[in-house]
Write a protein that holds these residues in place. Structure first.
Motif: not given
Length: 271
Positions: A93, A110, A116, A122-124, A141, A146-147, A151-153
């Motif tokens: 990343w 992160l 943040t 925060l969307e990857v 994640v 990170l969740d 954060w979201t993937h």
């Protein structure tokens, strides 16, 4: 008496430009050896079973031992590694270079609230669901917590990543992108890989030409010898990938352009 015309060869590749150009070098070599070449492409989960069944005779490029290791485990008894086309293939990343390194240098950073809070999103944006990068991105994640930090993937494709990077850098956004090497974006933007202390991503791989065992045995000896000598630097893939994405060349034209500029190296394959 003239020599018999070599049989057509079915060459598989992943339907992403950096894989396409790596395979196109092999395609051009086969063409120079007198073979007709049928190129088939698709996502990882479709290509590897076709290779195992012999529907694909050759496949380029397979990232080993880590990147495509899950797929290799399923086909390795029916497939052989011909040669590493290049070394140093890897996943990570990254953040834009204008994001301060003293604030964000590691994946673990992160999750920090002060990071943040500064991020535009925060969307990857990720790539296809079957890609090795995707599987590991989804894992990190949770592994890095990170969740829990929001954060979201997001699953997507190569074009979604390219569009996201170009748009967000143009806007000066703070964001994170899954990335890999080789990839032309590394040449046109300053994108800093984040350290991965938990080792979610594999160590750098070799990107290899592989073959179905039965199909390999049927190829002429001369063809096998030349294919076994193909090798080029990872920078070549970035250059060819850039020619496709920025100059509008198709993968074979990009491969031919690079080969024409490196005649001595290419001649050694045919020696």
């Amino acid at each position: 008496m003239t020599s018999p015309t070599p049989a057509p060869v079915v060459l598989g590749r992943i339907d992403e430009s950096f894989h396409q150009v790596a395979a196109a070098v092999v395609e051009e070599v086969l063409l120079r050896l007198g073979h007709e070449v049928e190129v088939r492409e698709g996502p990882h989960p479709q290509m590897y079973p076709q290779l195992a069944e012999g529907e694909l005779e050759l496949f380029a490029d397979s990232w080993l031992p880590g990147g495509h290791g899950t797929y290799w485990a399923e086909v390795g008894d029916r497939v052989l590694e011909v040669t590493p086309l290049f070394e140093g293939a890897r996943f990570y990343w990254a953040v834009p270079g204008y994001v301060p390194a003293d604030l964000v240098s590691s994946l673990g950073d992160l999750a920090r609230p002060e990071v943040t809070a500064r991020m535009t999103t925060l969307e990857v944006q990720g790539t296809t669901p079957g890609a090795g990068l995707t599987m590991r991105s989804q894992q990190l994640v949770t592994d890095y917590g990170l969740d829990k930090a929001g954060w979201t993937h997001r699953i997507g494709d190569l074009q979604a990543i390219l569009d996201t990077v170009e748009r967000r850098i143009a806007a000066g956004d703070w964001f994170v992108t899954p990335l890999w090497q080789p990839q032309y974006l590394n040449d046109v933007h300053e994108l800093r890989p984040l350290a991965d202390p938990l080792g979610v991503f594999p160590l750098p791989d070799r990107a290899s030409l592989v073959a179905h065992r039965g199909a390999w045995d049927r190829l002429p000896q001369r063809t096998r010898e030349v294919l076994g000598r193909i090798h080029y630097p990872i920078e070549a893939v970035n250059a060819m990938d850039r020619a496709v994405n920025l100059d509008g060349l198709d993968p074979l034209a990009a491969a031919r352009q690079w080969m024409a500029g490196h005649e001595d190296a290419v001649a050694a394959w045919f020696a």
